[in-house]
Design a protein around this motif. Structure first.
Motif, PDB file in Angstrom:
ATOM      1  N   GLU A 132       0.839  -1.209   0.000  1.00 50.62           N
ATOM      2  CA  GLU A 132       0.000   0.000   0.000  1.00 50.62           C
ATOM      3  C   GLU A 132       0.864   1.246   0.000  1.00 50.62           C
ATOM      4  OE1 GLU A 132      -2.727  -0.126   3.249  1.00 50.62           O
ATOM      5  OE2 GLU A 132      -4.063  -1.563   2.262  1.00 50.62           O
ATOM      6  N   ASN A 176       2.551   1.716  -3.384  1.00 46.89           N
ATOM      7  CA  ASN A 176       1.577   2.228  -4.368  1.00 46.89           C
ATOM      8  C   ASN A 176       1.293   3.711  -4.143  1.00 46.89           C
ATOM      9  OD1 ASN A 176       1.362  -0.209  -5.614  1.00 46.89           O
ATOM     10  ND2 ASN A 176      -0.431  -0.877  -4.432  1.00 46.89           N
ATOM     11  N   LYS A 177       1.245   4.110  -2.871  1.00 51.07           N
ATOM     12  CA  LYS A 177       0.975   5.502  -2.548  1.00 51.07           C
ATOM     13  C   LYS A 177       2.128   6.403  -3.014  1.00 51.07           C
ATOM     14  CE  LYS A 177      -1.231   7.855   1.293  1.00 51.07           C
ATOM     15  NZ  LYS A 177      -1.489   7.814   2.718  1.00 51.07           N
TER      16      LYS A 177
END
Lengths: 170, 67
Positions: free
Chosen positions: B12, B15-16
């Motif tokens: 996560e 991806n951020k």
């Protein structure tokens, strides 16, 4: 840059060239994030070529009159190396014909539209073309239907399909 | 925390960061051309400096920093 653009417009006013459009790196960076480039590529249309062996003869004569330095295939116009290229295929011809009139540095000029630049990158297909084409797809608001029409008209559909398969759809 | 949860959190985060990077580059593409031109000139100066005394990088006769 402003003075360089004024000199290009002057070439049209003098009738040395009929039409021009900025292509290459500077045209790319008009639409995408800028990177390094050292020259300004100018695609030109000449009304009639008096000397088939030296089609750019009049431009070089004009450069000489104006004391512009010549370095290899570039003419240094107001400190910017400019490379003049004749429209060398039908895609480039149409890209010049349909180029966009814009104002930069308070000067009117003509830059190829993104859809044509993208098609030209597919056609030339060097590593930097592929890299920049990905940036065009990511960063610009290009017209996808116009781009598709250009791909069909100039038989680049298969090239684009291969490009997508390798770099996007994987 | 179990490894599977750690991996999810890590992905996560990656991806951020990637999404932020893309947004950063998109924002650079939206700058006025005059601003982009200043960036190009700065990059030319840096690039030419890197090419100095570097036998693996050519300096062509027309390479120069635009004024």
């Amino acid at each position: 840059m402003k003075k360089t653009l004024e000199q290009l417009n002057n070439l049209v006013e003098l009738g040395v060239i009929e039409k021009y459009a900025i292509g290459g790196g500077i045209a790319h960076f008009y639409y995408i994030e800028p990177s390094v480039t050292y020259d300004l590529d100018i695609m030109i249309r000449i009304k009639s070529v008096s000397d088939n062996l030296a089609p750019l003869k009049k431009i070089y004569e004009w450069a000489g009159i104006n004391n512009f330095e010549i370095k290899d295939e570039h003419i240094i116009i107001e400190n910017i190396p400019v490379q003049f290229l004749l429209e060398y295929n039908p895609l480039i011809e149409e890209a010049v014909e349909k180029a966009a009139e814009v104002v930069i540095f308070d000067t009117k000029t003509v830059i190829m539209k993104p859809e044509y630049l993208m098609a030209i990158m597919l056609q030339t297909n060097r590593s930097k073309d592929r890299e920049r084409l990905l940036l065009f797809l990511e960063q610009t608001n290009y017209d996808s239907s116009t781009f598709k029409e250009i791909l069909i008209k100039f038989n680049l559909g298969e090239n684009y399909a291969k490009f997508r398969k390798k770099y996007i759809d994987e | 925390m179990p490894n599977s949860e750690k991996n999810i959190l890590m992905n996560e985060m990656i991806n951020k960061v990637a999404a932020n990077k893309i947004q950063y580059h998109i924002s650079k593409s939206k700058l006025p051309f005059e601003e982009k031109f200043k960036i190009i000139i700065s990059l030319q100066a840096i690039d030419l400096e890197f090419r100095k005394n570097n036998p693996h990088k050519k300096v062509k006769t027309y390479f120069r920093v635009w004024q």
